[in-house]
Write an enzyme that holds these catalytic residues in place. Structure first.
Site, PDB file in Angstrom:
ATOM      1  N   LEU A 202       0.868  -1.171   0.000  1.00  0.00           N
ATOM      2  CA  LEU A 202       0.000   0.000   0.000  1.00  0.00           C
ATOM      3  C   LEU A 202       0.906   1.222   0.000  1.00  0.00           C
ATOM      4  O   LEU A 202       1.979   1.203   0.609  1.00  0.00           O
ATOM      5  CB  LEU A 202      -0.908   0.026   1.240  1.00  0.00           C
ATOM      6  CG  LEU A 202      -2.008  -1.035   1.310  1.00  0.00           C
ATOM      7  CD1 LEU A 202      -2.726  -0.957   2.658  1.00  0.00           C
ATOM      8  CD2 LEU A 202      -2.992  -0.884   0.170  1.00  0.00           C
ATOM      9  N   ASP A 203       0.479   2.279  -0.681  1.00  0.00           N
ATOM     10  CA  ASP A 203       1.241   3.531  -0.702  1.00  0.00           C
ATOM     11  C   ASP A 203       1.426   4.044   0.715  1.00  0.00           C
ATOM     12  O   ASP A 203       0.624   3.758   1.602  1.00  0.00           O
ATOM     13  CB  ASP A 203       0.499   4.598  -1.508  1.00  0.00           C
ATOM     14  CG  ASP A 203       0.252   4.200  -2.947  1.00  0.00           C
ATOM     15  OD1 ASP A 203       0.995   3.352  -3.470  1.00  0.00           O
ATOM     16  OD2 ASP A 203      -0.691   4.752  -3.542  1.00  0.00           O
ATOM     17  N   CYS A 204       2.423   4.863   0.890  1.00  0.00           N
ATOM     18  CA  CYS A 204       2.735   5.437   2.195  1.00  0.00           C
ATOM     19  C   CYS A 204       1.518   6.125   2.818  1.00  0.00           C
ATOM     20  O   CYS A 204       1.257   5.973   4.005  1.00  0.00           O
ATOM     21  CB  CYS A 204       3.894   6.417   2.055  1.00  0.00           C
ATOM     22  SG  CYS A 204       4.423   7.162   3.599  1.00  0.00           S
TER      23      CYS A 204
ATOM     24  N   THR B  92      -1.660   5.557   2.187  1.00  0.00           N
ATOM     25  CA  THR B  92      -2.860   4.717   2.172  1.00  0.00           C
ATOM     26  C   THR B  92      -2.926   3.882   3.443  1.00  0.00           C
ATOM     27  O   THR B  92      -1.923   3.367   3.913  1.00  0.00           O
ATOM     28  CB  THR B  92      -2.858   3.796   0.930  1.00  0.00           C
ATOM     29  OG1 THR B  92      -2.811   4.617  -0.238  1.00  0.00           O
ATOM     30  CG2 THR B  92      -4.097   2.926   0.878  1.00  0.00           C
TER      31      THR B  92
ATOM     32  N   HIS C  59      -0.032   3.202  -7.889  1.00  0.00           N
ATOM     33  CA  HIS C  59      -1.023   4.261  -7.629  1.00  0.00           C
ATOM     34  C   HIS C  59      -2.273   4.103  -8.503  1.00  0.00           C
ATOM     35  O   HIS C  59      -2.878   5.098  -8.909  1.00  0.00           O
ATOM     36  CB  HIS C  59      -0.413   5.644  -7.854  1.00  0.00           C
ATOM     37  CG  HIS C  59       0.571   6.042  -6.801  1.00  0.00           C
ATOM     38  ND1 HIS C  59       1.131   7.286  -6.771  1.00  0.00           N
ATOM     39  CD2 HIS C  59       1.106   5.388  -5.746  1.00  0.00           C
ATOM     40  CE1 HIS C  59       1.972   7.384  -5.751  1.00  0.00           C
ATOM     41  NE2 HIS C  59       1.963   6.225  -5.122  1.00  0.00           N
TER      42      HIS C  59
END
Length: 187
Positions: free
Chosen positions: A41-43, A45, A135
């Site tokens: 997961l993105d930072c 998120t 993303h």
């Protein structure tokens, strides 16, 4: 794990806390095998992360051709009318060209399903996809002319985020969840 925003899904980072800081040493490495997240997961998120030390299983869960569903709760910058909701839903379902972003070139999305939280004007929905491109959710909504301001994964391969877990909290999967996951994935 219910991932906190601001943490990264890598074992080390010079600039951020990592999701692995929440685990004791005996879980991080068991029988010489490192624990790792199945996907990332993105930072910024939040939400559901699954961890394993089984590389084959992790690989299966994350390969796009296996069509493992991941569902995200999304809050958008701009509210979307009922007419726009239909347009967004149709375009997302058929797939679209995702704009280039950082290390990722312009690329085609294979499609996603959007479920709106209200029929009237709303800025909240859930989106389900099977790829996991860089993303991807943010780029889908950017291609639709909007911006994601909050993103949280709530389901991965049929496993629901345990809302009783505080952000940063984790627990072992129940045997019923493991059985369900393996039956659903390897059936």
């Amino acid at each position: 794990m219910n991932k906190k925003a601001g943490e990264v899904c890598s074992h080390t980072s010079d600039s951020h806390h990592t999701v692995y800081e929440h685990f004791p040493a005996d879980i991080l490495i068991s029988n010489g095998v490192k624990l790792h997240s199945a996907g990332r997961l993105d930072c910024d998120t939040e939400g559901l992360l699954l961890f394993t030390n089984d590389g084959k299983f992790s690989n299966f869960l994350t390969r796009p051709e296996n069509k493992i569903e991941k569902t995200y709760f999304v809050r958008l910058k701009n509210a979307v009318s009922e007419t726009e909701q239909k347009k967004y839903t149709k375009l997302a379902e058929k797939g679209m060209v995702l704009p280039a972003e950082k290390k990722s070139p312009e690329q085609k999305s294979n499609g996603a399903k959007i479920d709106w939280k209200a029929v009237t004007i709303t800025n909240e929905c859930e989106i389900t996809l099977t790829e996991g491109k860089f993303h991807e959710v943010k780029r889908i909504f950017r291609a639709l002319g909007n911006e994601v301001v909050y993103l949280k994964r709530v389901n991965f391969a049929g496993i629901e985020l345990d809302e009783s877990l505080k952000t940063g909290g984790w627990r072992n999967l129940a045997q019923s969840e493991i059985k369900s996951l393996k039956n659903g994935v390897f059936s």
